[in-house]
Design a protein around this motif. Structure first.
Motif, PDB file in Angstrom:
ATOM      1  N   ILE A   1       6.501  15.528   3.207  1.00 34.08           N
ATOM      2  CA  ILE A   1       5.877  15.446   4.532  1.00 34.08           C
ATOM      3  C   ILE A   1       4.633  14.558   4.482  1.00 34.08           C
ATOM      4  O   ILE A   1       4.437  13.692   5.332  1.00 34.08           O
ATOM      5  CB  ILE A   1       5.532  16.872   5.053  1.00 34.08           C
ATOM      6  CG1 ILE A   1       6.843  17.621   5.325  1.00 34.08           C
ATOM      7  CG2 ILE A   1       4.689  16.789   6.315  1.00 34.08           C
ATOM      8  CD1 ILE A   1       6.658  19.093   5.613  1.00 34.08           C
ATOM      9  N   ILE A   2       3.808  14.756   3.445  1.00 26.35           N
ATOM     10  CA  ILE A   2       2.608  13.918   3.315  1.00 26.35           C
ATOM     11  C   ILE A   2       2.992  12.443   3.264  1.00 26.35           C
ATOM     12  O   ILE A   2       2.412  11.593   3.937  1.00 26.35           O
ATOM     13  CB  ILE A   2       1.817  14.304   2.040  1.00 26.35           C
ATOM     14  CG1 ILE A   2       1.256  15.718   2.194  1.00 26.35           C
ATOM     15  CG2 ILE A   2       0.687  13.306   1.787  1.00 26.35           C
ATOM     16  CD1 ILE A   2       0.652  16.263   0.915  1.00 26.35           C
ATOM     17  N   THR A   3       4.026  12.143   2.467  1.00 27.17           N
ATOM     18  CA  THR A   3       4.477  10.757   2.341  1.00 27.17           C
ATOM     19  C   THR A   3       4.856  10.175   3.702  1.00 27.17           C
ATOM     20  O   THR A   3       4.413   9.088   4.080  1.00 27.17           O
ATOM     21  CB  THR A   3       5.702  10.679   1.410  1.00 27.17           C
ATOM     22  OG1 THR A   3       5.370  11.326   0.196  1.00 27.17           O
ATOM     23  CG2 THR A   3       6.081   9.251   1.138  1.00 27.17           C
ATOM     24  N   PHE A   4       5.659  10.945   4.462  1.00 27.81           N
ATOM     25  CA  PHE A   4       6.095  10.434   5.769  1.00 27.81           C
ATOM     26  C   PHE A   4       4.909  10.231   6.699  1.00 27.81           C
ATOM     27  O   PHE A   4       4.827   9.225   7.407  1.00 27.81           O
ATOM     28  CB  PHE A   4       7.098  11.406   6.407  1.00 27.81           C
ATOM     29  CG  PHE A   4       8.454  11.327   5.764  1.00 27.81           C
ATOM     30  CD1 PHE A   4       9.001  10.090   5.440  1.00 27.81           C
ATOM     31  CD2 PHE A   4       9.175  12.481   5.464  1.00 27.81           C
ATOM     32  CE1 PHE A   4      10.252  10.004   4.848  1.00 27.81           C
ATOM     33  CE2 PHE A   4      10.426  12.399   4.866  1.00 27.81           C
ATOM     34  CZ  PHE A   4      10.967  11.166   4.548  1.00 27.81           C
ATOM     35  N   VAL A   5       3.982  11.189   6.692  1.00 26.11           N
ATOM     36  CA  VAL A   5       2.810  11.073   7.574  1.00 26.11           C
ATOM     37  C   VAL A   5       2.015   9.815   7.235  1.00 26.11           C
ATOM     38  O   VAL A   5       1.643   9.032   8.120  1.00 26.11           O
ATOM     39  CB  VAL A   5       1.926  12.333   7.469  1.00 26.11           C
ATOM     40  CG1 VAL A   5       0.585  12.103   8.160  1.00 26.11           C
ATOM     41  CG2 VAL A   5       2.639  13.528   8.080  1.00 26.11           C
ATOM     42  N   VAL A   6       1.782   9.607   5.932  1.00 25.38           N
ATOM     43  CA  VAL A   6       0.989   8.445   5.521  1.00 25.38           C
ATOM     44  C   VAL A   6       1.688   7.150   5.927  1.00 25.38           C
ATOM     45  O   VAL A   6       1.066   6.224   6.461  1.00 25.38           O
ATOM     46  CB  VAL A   6       0.733   8.478   4.001  1.00 25.38           C
ATOM     47  CG1 VAL A   6       0.180   7.152   3.528  1.00 25.38           C
ATOM     48  CG2 VAL A   6      -0.232   9.608   3.672  1.00 25.38           C
TER      49      VAL A   6
ATOM     50  N   SER B   1       0.831  -1.207   0.000  1.00 22.76           N
ATOM     51  CA  SER B   1       0.000   0.000   0.000  1.00 22.76           C
ATOM     52  C   SER B   1       0.862   1.252   0.000  1.00 22.76           C
ATOM     53  O   SER B   1       0.549   2.237  -0.687  1.00 22.76           O
ATOM     54  CB  SER B   1      -0.913   0.031   1.225  1.00 22.76           C
ATOM     55  OG  SER B   1      -1.728  -1.101   1.229  1.00 22.76           O
ATOM     56  N   ILE B   2       1.941   1.214   0.773  1.00 25.51           N
ATOM     57  CA  ILE B   2       2.821   2.386   0.801  1.00 25.51           C
ATOM     58  C   ILE B   2       3.423   2.630  -0.581  1.00 25.51           C
ATOM     59  O   ILE B   2       3.441   3.757  -1.087  1.00 25.51           O
ATOM     60  CB  ILE B   2       3.937   2.211   1.862  1.00 25.51           C
ATOM     61  CG1 ILE B   2       3.325   2.317   3.264  1.00 25.51           C
ATOM     62  CG2 ILE B   2       5.026   3.263   1.681  1.00 25.51           C
ATOM     63  CD1 ILE B   2       4.291   2.038   4.390  1.00 25.51           C
ATOM     64  N   LEU B   3       3.875   1.533  -1.214  1.00 28.87           N
ATOM     65  CA  LEU B   3       4.458   1.680  -2.554  1.00 28.87           C
ATOM     66  C   LEU B   3       3.444   2.285  -3.518  1.00 28.87           C
ATOM     67  O   LEU B   3       3.753   3.196  -4.283  1.00 28.87           O
ATOM     68  CB  LEU B   3       4.925   0.320  -3.084  1.00 28.87           C
ATOM     69  CG  LEU B   3       6.180  -0.262  -2.457  1.00 28.87           C
ATOM     70  CD1 LEU B   3       6.458  -1.655  -3.022  1.00 28.87           C
ATOM     71  CD2 LEU B   3       7.363   0.661  -2.725  1.00 28.87           C
ATOM     72  N   VAL B   4       2.201   1.775  -3.465  1.00 27.64           N
ATOM     73  CA  VAL B   4       1.176   2.263  -4.390  1.00 27.64           C
ATOM     74  C   VAL B   4       0.817   3.711  -4.070  1.00 27.64           C
ATOM     75  O   VAL B   4       0.729   4.557  -4.957  1.00 27.64           O
ATOM     76  CB  VAL B   4      -0.089   1.377  -4.305  1.00 27.64           C
ATOM     77  CG1 VAL B   4      -1.222   1.987  -5.114  1.00 27.64           C
ATOM     78  CG2 VAL B   4       0.216  -0.033  -4.788  1.00 27.64           C
TER      79      VAL B   4
END
Lengths: 351, 273
Positions: free
Chosen positions: B253-258, B203-206
């Motif tokens: 930042i969005i990526t890290f938060v998710v 899910s993170i990759l997608v």
């Protein structure tokens, strides 16, 4: 009436039969072992009873009801796997509680039953651990508790001890027998280890190539194997193929190559022409110690090995090689001429 | 070899990363925090109060979330099916699943344009059988982006899930069934929780892939902007590198938060995963 009954069951993979016209029945409260080498069909039989396999032909009756097509989850049988199959993401408590949660048992009832079961398998205080933090023996206890807590109608063991070390195996099999008798639960136990099967079972079925060769009380099988296969499997290493056989009162007279042998007659004795004897039961001695006569063979020591309690010799005779164990201070030498005596009461006739 | 010399093996990679990743990243983030030599958050407040930017941000997050959810929904059962196949069938199906990864995303996006367009395959078919009178506008909408991105990223989730699922001992499922669980509840209570690690990574990759994808949204989204196309526009068309840097920082930042949220969720579902 038998609790469990398999009638003319056949199981096949890719046109190849693993079980053919297989029959088995079991009384309530008994522990039956299926014993045999790998590939003999014992695990197939267990998986069929559990419901993982469909029979091609035949029927499986349990408590008088037809179970042949009953799905696994409706059978209420407890299963203990060789790999333990504990759920790695659940704690010991939740592993044991799994079956009760499925049955929607109330929380406080679950708590009571799980704790009691952990007590029975001596794992009190381990409920919050995860399977990854348990030793092999502890894992197996959890697996047993998990299978027992649902109060199964039948308990199935698939080689439960083969991943444990030797000492633990002995302890665990005593434990399994204790729990089984304490709860009076009917059990089918699969193993390839004869000592394990004999020590805990009410009945043992020795299997070979999808057929039960002999089904009896362990002590009967141990003394009186019915077929050559069973004999070999339980340690009758020496076989003599006779050419003549006749009854003589409470004995049987046998001949091979003009050599006379006597065997004691026992009820239900096989009508076969093969005699079997264990290396421990065969007597060995020098020509001075054993005089010529019936049941005696001349031979030469070919190989000798030290077993700790006794010496084991491979002896070359006119009837082929014999294996014999003898406790002695100074062993025979290789090439030494010795005599073998086959005690008539220890010579067992097999098919 | 002495142990301390072993660290030398890390040096080329470390040097490369420091030079071409850590420095540029630090420079990018640093440049967004200063204006005329003064420390300021004004670049960010400017964006975060701009309705147009917030709409783009919303669309991007929506597209990424939908893509992830659809990939999981489609990928999970397919991965389970593949993981249960014998080795031969498994490798054939996995190769087929990975096949789309081997074609360029430009080519793929153009083929979706043919399929989804006003005179495309779907509209012609639907009008042909009389289901609709007017052609639907699918192309140049977020829906088109989601379709294109699902196609692009489905293999990623398949590969990670199959990897995790084939390591689940089948005895566990049988044990659950013997304890009274139906096939479905054995799947739900055993296979699903044990697949969570693969599910999270997939899910993170997608999600991150969808969040940062450029070609697919640019070609299938038309006038509809997402963050990555907006960033490109700021940097190349408007030549406003400070704004572009601020956008890039926000994407990170969005990526890290998710990722942090997903890891939290994973820990909850599968404490020993």
């Amino acid at each position: 009436m038998a609790l469990l009954q398999l009638d003319n069951i056949s199981v096949a993979y890719d046109q190849q039969y693993i079980l053919k016209d297989f029959n088995l029945s079991l009384e309530k409260g008994q522990l039956l072992s299926l014993l045999g080498p790998s590939g003999c069909g014992k695990t197939t039989t267990l998986r069929l009873i559990a419901g993982f396999l469909d029979a091609k032909d035949g029927s499986f009756r349990f408590e008088g009801k037809d179970y042949t097509r009953t799905p696994i989850n409706k059978r209420n049988f407890g299963l203990v796997f060789q790999s333990y199959a504990l759920f790695p993401h659940l704690s010991v408590y939740e592993n044991v509680a799994f079956g009760l949660r499925i049955r929607k048992v109330k929380d406080d009832e679950i708590r009571k039953r799980v704790m009691k079961m952990l007590e029975i398998v001596s794992l009190h205080g381990f409920e919050d651990r995860f399977p990854g933090a348990l030793s092999g023996g502890q894992k197996q206890r959890v697996a047993i508790a998990r299978a027992l807590v649902i109060e199964p109608d039948l308990l199935l063991f698939d080689e439960p001890l083969s991943n444990l070390d030797a000492n633990l195996r002995v302890n665990m099999r005593v434990e399994i027998r204790r729990i089984q008798q304490e709860l009076g639960i009917t059990t089918v136990y699969v193993s390839h280890d004869q000592e394990e099967c004999f020590s805990i079972s009410d009945k043992v079925a020795v299997m070979n190539k999808g057929v039960i060769e002999q089904l009896d009380h362990p002590s009967v099988i141990f003394k009186y194997p019915k077929t050559e296969f069973v004999g070999r499997f339980i340690g009758f290493n020496n076989f003599i193929t006779f050419t003549e056989r006749q009854a003589d009162g409470d004995a049987v007279l046998l001949t091979v190559n003009g050599l006379p042998f006597r065997a004691k007659k026992v009820p239900g004795m096989s009508a076969g022409m093969k005699g079997a004897i264990r290396p421990d039961d065969l007597l060995a001695g020098t020509e001075n110690e054993i005089s010529e006569g019936p049941n005696v063979l001349d031979g030469t020591v070919k190989v000798s090995t030290y077993l700790g309690r006794s010496y084991q010799y491979i002896v070359e005779t006119a009837l082929g090689e014999f294996t014999v164990n003898k406790e002695m201070l100074s062993p025979f030498e290789n090439g030494q001429r010795i005599r073998l005596l086959v005690p008539p009461e220890k010579l067992v006739l097999v098919d | 070899m002495k142990k301390r010399y072993l660290y030398m093996l890390l040096m080329p990679g470390l040097l490369f990363l420091t030079l071409f990743m850590i420095f540029p990243l630090a420079a990018t983030v640093g440049s967004t925090l200063f204006q005329n030599g003064q420390f300021t958050f004004s670049h960010y407040t400017q964006f975060l109060t701009d309705a147009y930017f917030l709409e783009i941000l919303g669309t991007t997050l929506l597209v990424s979330f939908m893509t992830t959810i659809i990939c999981v929904a489609i990928g999970f059962p397919v991965a389970y099916y593949i993981s249960k196949l014998p080795p031969r069938g498994k490798s054939i199906l996995l190769a087929l699943a990975i096949f789309p990864l081997l074609t360029s995303s430009v080519v793929r996006s153009f083929s979706w344009m043919i399929v989804l367009g006003k005179n495309g395959l779907i509209n012609n078919a639907l009008m042909g059988i009389g289901l609709i009178q007017e052609p639907l506008s699918i192309l140049y909408t977020p829906t088109a982006m989601i379709i294109g991105l699902v196609h692009l990223f489905l293999p990623l989730i398949l590969i990670t899930l199959v990897g995790v699922m084939e390591n689940i001992n089948h005895d566990l499922v049988e044990a659950a069934q013997s304890l009274g669980a139906s096939r479905f509840s054995a799947f739900r209570k055993i296979v699903v929780p044990l697949s969570i690690p693969g599910l999270i990574i997939g899910s993170i990759l997608v999600f991150v892939g969808s969040l940062t994808a450029y070609t697919t949204p640019a070609l299938l989204g038309g006038k509809q902007r997402v963050i990555s196309t907006f960033l490109y526009q700021n940097a190349i068309t408007l030549n406003d590198w400070n704004a572009a840097s601020a956008i890039a920082t926000m994407m990170m930042i969005i990526t890290f938060v998710v990722i942090a949220i997903m890891n939290k969720a994973a820990a909850k579902f599968n404490p020993k995963g």
